[in-house]
Enzyme design. Structure first.
Site, PDB file in Angstrom:
ATOM      1  N   ARG A 168      29.332  13.216  17.240  1.00  0.00           N
ATOM      2  CA  ARG A 168      29.634  11.803  17.434  1.00  0.00           C
ATOM      3  C   ARG A 168      30.976  11.641  18.161  1.00  0.00           C
ATOM      4  O   ARG A 168      31.735  12.595  18.294  1.00  0.00           O
ATOM      5  CB  ARG A 168      29.682  11.086  16.075  1.00  0.00           C
TER       6      ARG A 168
ATOM      7  N   LYS B 182      35.261  11.542  12.220  1.00  0.00           N
ATOM      8  CA  LYS B 182      35.468  12.288  10.977  1.00  0.00           C
ATOM      9  C   LYS B 182      36.949  12.473  10.686  1.00  0.00           C
ATOM     10  O   LYS B 182      37.807  12.296  11.546  1.00  0.00           O
ATOM     11  CB  LYS B 182      34.771  13.648  11.043  1.00  0.00           C
TER      12      LYS B 182
ATOM     13  N   TYR C  75      37.020   7.799   9.544  1.00  0.00           N
ATOM     14  CA  TYR C  75      36.651   8.122   8.167  1.00  0.00           C
ATOM     15  C   TYR C  75      37.654   9.135   7.632  1.00  0.00           C
ATOM     16  O   TYR C  75      38.009  10.097   8.329  1.00  0.00           O
ATOM     17  CB  TYR C  75      35.242   8.736   8.102  1.00  0.00           C
TER      18      TYR C  75
ATOM     19  N   HIS D 244      37.912   9.826   3.605  1.00  0.00           N
ATOM     20  CA  HIS D 244      37.374  10.396   2.359  1.00  0.00           C
ATOM     21  C   HIS D 244      38.437  11.255   1.664  1.00  0.00           C
ATOM     22  O   HIS D 244      38.278  12.457   1.457  1.00  0.00           O
ATOM     23  CB  HIS D 244      36.120  11.232   2.648  1.00  0.00           C
TER      24      HIS D 244
ATOM     25  N   GLU E 297      35.866   3.887   5.531  1.00  0.00           N
ATOM     26  CA  GLU E 297      35.020   3.787   4.342  1.00  0.00           C
ATOM     27  C   GLU E 297      35.567   2.870   3.248  1.00  0.00           C
ATOM     28  O   GLU E 297      34.842   2.555   2.293  1.00  0.00           O
ATOM     29  CB  GLU E 297      34.735   5.176   3.747  1.00  0.00           C
TER      30      GLU E 297
ATOM     31  N   SER F  71      25.808   5.224   6.027  1.00  0.00           N
ATOM     32  CA  SER F  71      25.035   5.344   4.789  1.00  0.00           C
ATOM     33  C   SER F  71      23.551   5.150   5.082  1.00  0.00           C
ATOM     34  O   SER F  71      22.693   5.818   4.490  1.00  0.00           O
ATOM     35  CB  SER F  71      25.511   4.305   3.769  1.00  0.00           C
TER      36      SER F  71
ATOM     37  N   ASP G  90      19.535   3.562 -11.197  1.00  0.00           N
ATOM     38  CA  ASP G  90      20.784   2.855 -10.941  1.00  0.00           C
ATOM     39  C   ASP G  90      21.259   2.220 -12.238  1.00  0.00           C
ATOM     40  O   ASP G  90      20.457   1.914 -13.127  1.00  0.00           O
ATOM     41  CB  ASP G  90      20.599   1.787  -9.856  1.00  0.00           C
TER      42      ASP G  90
ATOM     43  N   LEU H 100      28.027   6.006  -5.157  1.00  0.00           N
ATOM     44  CA  LEU H 100      29.284   5.739  -4.471  1.00  0.00           C
ATOM     45  C   LEU H 100      30.177   4.871  -5.337  1.00  0.00           C
ATOM     46  O   LEU H 100      29.743   3.844  -5.855  1.00  0.00           O
ATOM     47  CB  LEU H 100      29.027   5.026  -3.133  1.00  0.00           C
TER      48      LEU H 100
ATOM     49  N   ILE I 141      28.486  13.989  -1.042  1.00  0.00           N
ATOM     50  CA  ILE I 141      29.386  15.134  -0.910  1.00  0.00           C
ATOM     51  C   ILE I 141      30.683  14.772  -0.177  1.00  0.00           C
ATOM     52  O   ILE I 141      31.729  15.390  -0.415  1.00  0.00           O
ATOM     53  CB  ILE I 141      28.669  16.321  -0.224  1.00  0.00           C
ATOM     54  N   ASP I 142      30.661  13.760   0.703  1.00  0.00           N
ATOM     55  CA  ASP I 142      31.891  13.318   1.366  1.00  0.00           C
ATOM     56  C   ASP I 142      32.958  12.902   0.357  1.00  0.00           C
ATOM     57  O   ASP I 142      34.152  13.010   0.621  1.00  0.00           O
ATOM     58  CB  ASP I 142      31.611  12.142   2.302  1.00  0.00           C
TER      59      ASP I 142
ATOM     60  N   ASN J 170      28.785  15.951   7.018  1.00  0.00           N
ATOM     61  CA  ASN J 170      28.651  15.020   8.150  1.00  0.00           C
ATOM     62  C   ASN J 170      27.191  14.940   8.576  1.00  0.00           C
ATOM     63  O   ASN J 170      26.842  15.193   9.727  1.00  0.00           O
ATOM     64  CB  ASN J 170      29.553  15.419   9.317  1.00  0.00           C
TER      65      ASN J 170
END
Length: 371
Positions: free
Chosen positions: A15, A75, A94, A96, A118, A134, A198, A240, A269-270, A300
């Site tokens: 990206r 990233k 991003y 994280h 994010e 997402s 959920d 999340l 995992i991020d 990613n």
């Protein structure tokens, strides 16, 4: 403002921070855009398209970081990129940070102003800059899960959709948010039997209205997760907590109870992953096995479909990028409380409370930073 777009260097990350149409908008607003040679090639965007949009093409990352006042990436910056950041420079990407102490400390040392996609919010409380990725990750999860279930990949040898006379796979999705909803959409389309867990009754009602009797919805408890993990052929982690480390909902004991050859795809995992057995992987080596369960934990995932992901991301980041360039970061954040929520690090201080809490570091409120 001089806006720099370096080439992404994370493993198999194709990206790019800005597409040519975004560059043209910035140039129209009077800004200068510096793009590293070949930065857009992975997304099918050659240098000539950037030049036609008004960008200046530079030969390497050193020039980009040295000359740019604001860096726009996709990233989180890797160690060699973090060393290039300097005080007063703005980083918009991003991050994280909650599961990544080393990056947090390096960004603090850099003195840069670091704004994370994010954690920026919307008036409804959503995460508009995270949402498109997402969506992509959610739609990819059943696809990669189906591949990992193939026997040659270490899986059970189960076809996700089954065939007449043979039932499809049992897909269990933890989390009914953006990623979970899109994962359910694709898994259902592939013919799987889908259960979504959920802790929000409202989310479960929404899913029931959206999908009807096609899926099963379950309120989240530890017992429910433990029971469904045993049934799952494919378990997709899509939980999340904005800005914070993902909760470890899948214990190592639950993993041991799963079927031999079953698969976990951990979209979370991020933010550290939602399974105790999850650890970050790359597109080069995407999977590993724990207790005969295949784990796919690529940090990613959307980079695999770089062109789609790049345009989807630019659609939502461009207004914020323009605001930061037009007004400067401080005024842009004063004017927009939702962009203000994206500020994570400034001048050596952590200004995002979930990140500070995750690393037990001192927290400085954003309002103090802007005062």
């Amino acid at each position: 403002m001089r806006v720099g777009v370096p080439k992404e260097i994370k493993n198999h990350e194709y990206r790019v921070g800005l597409v040519p149409s975004s560059v043209a908008e910035l140039v129209h607003h009077g800004h200068k855009v510096l793009v590293e040679c070949g930065a857009g090639l992975g997304a099918g965007l050659p240098d000539r398209e950037y030049e036609a949009a008004g960008a200046t093409i530079l030969g390497g990352p050193d020039e980009i970081f040295e000359r740019a006042e604001m860096i726009v990436k996709v990233k989180e910056p890797l160690a060699e990129e973090r060393r290039r950041l300097r005080p007063g420079q703005v980083l918009f990407t991003y991050l994280h940070l909650a599961p990544d102490l080393a990056q947090s400390e390096d960004l603090m040392k850099s003195g840069a102003t670091c704004i994370a996609y994010e954690t920026a919010t919307s008036p409804s409380g959503a995460l508009p800059l995270l949402t498109p990725m997402s969506e992509v990750a959610g739609r990819l999860a059943p696809q990669v899960g189906a591949y990992c279930l193939e026997k040659a990949q270490g899986g059970r040898g189960v076809l996700l959709g089954g065939v007449p006379g043979v039932p499809g796979a049992e897909v269990v999705i933890l989390g009914g948010g953006v990623s979970g909803t899109h994962a359910a959409t694709i898994a259902l389309g592939m013919g799987a039997n889908v259960t979504v867990i959920d802790r929000s009754a409202e989310v479960l009602r929404r899913l029931a209205v959206q999908f009807g009797a096609s899926i099963r919805t379950v309120f989240s408890t530890r017992d429910a997760i433990a029971h469904l993990a045993k049934e799952a052929d494919l378990l997709i982690g899509a939980v999340l907590v904005p800005g914070a480390a993902a909760p470890k909902l899948i214990s190592a004991e639950m993993v041991r109870s799963m079927k031999s050859g079953s698969v976990i795809v951990d979209i979370a995992i991020d933010q550290g992953g939602c399974s105790e057995t999850s650890r970050p992987t790359t597109h080069s080596e995407p999977t590993y096995v724990v207790d005969d369960v295949v784990h796919y934990c690529v940090t990613n995932m959307p980079g695999a479909v770089a062109r789609t992901s790049t345009f989807a991301l630019n659609n939502v980041t461009l207004p914020f990028t323009l605001a930061l360039a037009d007004k400067g970061w401080r005024q842009a954040l004063r004017d927009d409380p939702h962009l203000r929520d994206g500020l994570n690090v400034h001048d050596g201080k952590i200004v995002c409370k979930p990140v500070a809490d995750a690393h037990q570091l001192p927290y400085t409120p954003v309002d103090e930073t802007l005062a």
